[in-house]
Design an enzyme around this catalytic site. Structure first.
Site, PDB file in Angstrom:
ATOM      1  N   SER A  46      -8.071  70.553 -26.495  1.00 34.94           N
ATOM      2  CA  SER A  46      -8.091  71.563 -27.559  1.00 34.94           C
ATOM      3  C   SER A  46      -9.206  72.563 -27.287  1.00 34.94           C
ATOM      4  CB  SER A  46      -8.316  70.892 -28.915  1.00 34.94           C
ATOM      5  OG  SER A  46      -8.716  71.874 -29.851  1.00 34.94           O
ATOM      6  N   HIS A  57      -3.969  72.912 -26.036  1.00 34.58           N
ATOM      7  CA  HIS A  57      -3.830  72.917 -27.497  1.00 34.58           C
ATOM      8  C   HIS A  57      -4.676  74.048 -28.090  1.00 34.58           C
ATOM      9  CE1 HIS A  57      -3.019  70.733 -31.324  1.00 34.58           C
ATOM     10  NE2 HIS A  57      -4.236  71.114 -31.677  1.00 34.58           N
ATOM     11  N   ASP A  84      -5.858  75.850 -31.555  1.00 41.65           N
ATOM     12  CA  ASP A  84      -5.977  75.640 -33.002  1.00 41.65           C
ATOM     13  C   ASP A  84      -6.101  76.968 -33.736  1.00 41.65           C
ATOM     14  OD1 ASP A  84      -5.930  72.771 -33.400  1.00 41.65           O
ATOM     15  OD2 ASP A  84      -7.751  72.745 -32.180  1.00 41.65           O
ATOM     16  N   MET A 139      -6.418  78.754 -37.268  1.00 39.20           N
ATOM     17  CA  MET A 139      -6.841  78.462 -38.645  1.00 39.20           C
ATOM     18  C   MET A 139      -6.998  79.764 -39.417  1.00 39.20           C
ATOM     19  SD  MET A 139      -9.644  75.475 -38.028  1.00 39.20           S
ATOM     20  CE  MET A 139      -9.421  74.214 -36.768  1.00 39.20           C
ATOM     21  N   HIS A 142      -1.129  75.039 -32.628  1.00 39.34           N
ATOM     22  CA  HIS A 142      -1.222  74.242 -33.861  1.00 39.34           C
ATOM     23  C   HIS A 142      -1.622  75.177 -34.991  1.00 39.34           C
ATOM     24  CE1 HIS A 142      -3.555  70.782 -36.085  1.00 39.34           C
ATOM     25  NE2 HIS A 142      -2.511  71.211 -36.775  1.00 39.34           N
ATOM     26  N   MET A 150      -2.641  75.930 -38.425  1.00 38.08           N
ATOM     27  CA  MET A 150      -3.197  75.455 -39.701  1.00 38.08           C
ATOM     28  C   MET A 150      -3.301  76.672 -40.602  1.00 38.08           C
ATOM     29  SD  MET A 150      -5.873  72.874 -37.906  1.00 38.08           S
ATOM     30  CE  MET A 150      -5.638  73.704 -36.345  1.00 38.08           C
ATOM     31  N   MET A 189      -2.152  63.863 -37.818  1.00 41.41           N
ATOM     32  CA  MET A 189      -3.569  64.243 -37.880  1.00 41.41           C
ATOM     33  C   MET A 189      -4.417  63.005 -38.166  1.00 41.41           C
ATOM     34  SD  MET A 189      -3.542  67.419 -37.170  1.00 41.41           S
ATOM     35  CE  MET A 189      -5.331  67.584 -37.296  1.00 41.41           C
ATOM     36  N   GLY A 240      -9.389  71.308 -39.678  1.00 40.56           N
ATOM     37  CA  GLY A 240     -10.322  72.383 -39.998  1.00 40.56           C
ATOM     38  C   GLY A 240     -11.482  72.493 -39.033  1.00 40.56           C
ATOM     39  N   PHE A 241     -11.873  71.361 -38.459  1.00 38.25           N
ATOM     40  CA  PHE A 241     -13.068  71.376 -37.618  1.00 38.25           C
ATOM     41  C   PHE A 241     -12.933  70.379 -36.473  1.00 38.25           C
ATOM     42  CE2 PHE A 241     -14.127  72.486 -41.945  1.00 38.25           C
ATOM     43  CZ  PHE A 241     -14.797  73.698 -41.775  1.00 38.25           C
ATOM     44  N   GLY A 253     -14.800  67.684 -33.790  1.00 37.22           N
ATOM     45  CA  GLY A 253     -15.940  66.776 -33.818  1.00 37.22           C
ATOM     46  C   GLY A 253     -16.015  65.838 -35.014  1.00 37.22           C
ATOM     47  N   ASP A 279      -4.011  64.054 -33.266  1.00 41.45           N
ATOM     48  CA  ASP A 279      -5.033  65.104 -33.166  1.00 41.45           C
ATOM     49  C   ASP A 279      -6.202  64.795 -34.095  1.00 41.45           C
ATOM     50  OD1 ASP A 279      -6.418  67.488 -32.879  1.00 41.45           O
ATOM     51  OD2 ASP A 279      -4.847  68.748 -33.764  1.00 41.45           O
ATOM     52  N   GLY A 280      -7.402  64.681 -33.494  1.00 43.53           N
ATOM     53  CA  GLY A 280      -8.616  64.525 -34.287  1.00 43.53           C
ATOM     54  C   GLY A 280      -9.378  63.258 -33.941  1.00 43.53           C
ATOM     55  N   GLY A 281     -10.612  63.409 -33.486  1.00 43.76           N
ATOM     56  CA  GLY A 281     -11.456  62.251 -33.220  1.00 43.76           C
ATOM     57  C   GLY A 281     -10.997  61.397 -32.055  1.00 43.76           C
ATOM     58  N   GLY A 336     -10.601  67.571 -28.326  1.00 41.88           N
ATOM     59  CA  GLY A 336     -11.463  68.745 -28.208  1.00 41.88           C
ATOM     60  C   GLY A 336     -12.835  68.376 -27.697  1.00 41.88           C
ATOM     61  N   SER A 337     -13.677  67.860 -28.592  1.00 40.25           N
ATOM     62  CA  SER A 337     -15.072  67.628 -28.220  1.00 40.25           C
ATOM     63  C   SER A 337     -15.214  66.569 -27.131  1.00 40.25           C
ATOM     64  CB  SER A 337     -15.905  67.275 -29.454  1.00 40.25           C
ATOM     65  OG  SER A 337     -15.239  66.332 -30.248  1.00 40.25           O
TER      66      SER A 337
HETATM   67  C1  DX5 Z   1      -8.860  69.879 -36.023  1.00 38.74           C
HETATM   68  C2  DX5 Z   1      -8.067  70.463 -34.892  1.00 38.74           C
HETATM   69  C3  DX5 Z   1      -8.204  69.670 -33.649  1.00 38.74           C
HETATM   70  C4  DX5 Z   1      -9.606  69.670 -33.096  1.00 38.74           C
HETATM   71  C5  DX5 Z   1      -9.869  68.325 -32.538  1.00 38.74           C
HETATM   72  O1  DX5 Z   1      -8.575  70.535 -37.178  1.00 38.74           O
HETATM   73  O2  DX5 Z   1      -6.690  70.521 -35.213  1.00 38.74           O
HETATM   74  O3  DX5 Z   1      -7.266  70.044 -32.649  1.00 38.74           O
HETATM   75  O4  DX5 Z   1      -9.815  70.625 -32.090  1.00 38.74           O
HETATM   76  O5  DX5 Z   1     -11.187  68.215 -32.182  1.00 38.74           O
HETATM   77  P1  DX5 Z   1     -11.841  66.806 -31.858  1.00 38.74           P
HETATM   78  O6  DX5 Z   1     -11.052  66.235 -30.703  1.00 38.74           O
HETATM   79  O7  DX5 Z   1     -13.230  67.140 -31.522  1.00 38.74           O
HETATM   80  O8  DX5 Z   1     -11.701  65.962 -33.100  1.00 38.74           O
HETATM   81 ZN    ZN Z   2      -5.270  70.821 -33.510  1.00 41.56          ZN
END
Ligand code: DX5
Ligand code: ZN
Length: 212
Positions: free
Chosen positions: A6, A30, A32, A34, A63, A65, A134, A139-140, A142, A171-173, A193-194
């Site tokens: 991401s 990916h 994002d 928003m 994606h 949002m 999800m 939204g964020f 990390g 997706d997420g964490g 992502g992170s």
């Molecule tokens: C969150 C995004 C994710 C985000 C994941 O709202 O949809 O795609 O980039 O980031 P990590 O992998 O750091 O949770």
């Molecule tokens: Zn995403």
């Protein structure tokens, strides 16, 4: 399992270089999007997708949002999106939105927030190319992985049965540990992502997340 880095966690001032670094290990990229309304954050629009399209051959996984995402489907498709994922919670007429994405020639994905049960999709499952579970509230980047997503993936895999579609993405964490849990539950694609862009060696991080 496939891995979709991401770019939310990439260096936006050096986006092409960041993408090039992860490309040898990535299956999808990916993106994002928003809108500051569906989620409390603002990120990127079709212009950035168009710019990415020129510097990568990876499939672009957008994606959205975004509230009322139907307003922007054609723009993102024209910009080069291969897969467009909208949120179940953002669509009053989801079947119409999914059909519109497919009519534009893209694959159609539907994302579910943590509190939205996978059973909401039972009547539309054959029309959907991908379901994005999800494992954080969107939204964020990390945020910590929400463990009950694993059970949702298991239930979704059971709903799909022996069919190949929809693909199951999460997706997420995602990190190597949570990736193993979602892979065993039936996920086909992990978005990260992170854990990828924050790593000293992003390709090693992708390999650890892929796990096979
Ligand atoms: C969150 C995004 C994710 C985000 C994941 O709202 O949809 O795609 O980039 O980031 P990590 O992998 O750091 O949770
Ligand atoms: Zn995403």
């Amino acid at each position: 399992m496939q891995v979709a880095p991401s770019i939310l966690s990439a260096d936006f001032a050096r986006l092409a270089a960041s993408v090039a670094r992860v490309t040898p290990g990535a299956d999808l990229l990916h993106v994002d999007v928003m809108d500051g309304r569906f989620v409390p954050n603002l990120t990127i629009g079709p212009m950035v997708v168009e710019a990415l399209r020129k510097v990568t051959e990876l499939p672009l996984d957008v994606h959205m949002m975004v509230a009322e995402p139907e307003r922007f489907l054609a723009d993102f498709r024209r910009a080069g999106a291969d897969l467009i994922t909208v949120h179940w919670e953002a669509c009053t007429h989801l079947e119409r939105v999914v059909s519109a994405i497919r009519d534009l020639g893209a694959l159609a994905g539907v994302a579910l927030n943590p509190a939205t049960p996978v059973e909401c999709l039972i009547d539309i499952l054959p029309e959907v190319d991908l379901v994005l579970v999800m494992s954080v509230n969107p939204g964020f980047a990390g945020q910590a992985f929400w463990p009950r997503a694993v059970e949702k993936i298991r239930r979704l895999a059971a709903m799909r049965g022996a069919r190949e579609r929809p693909l199951i993405a999460v997706d997420g964490g995602i990190n190597p540990e949570t990736a193993q849990a979602v892979r065993l539950a039936g996920a086909d694609i992990a978005v990260a992502g992170s854990a990828v862009f924050g790593a000293d060696d992003p390709l090693a991080a992708i390999a650890a997340i892929r796990g096979n």
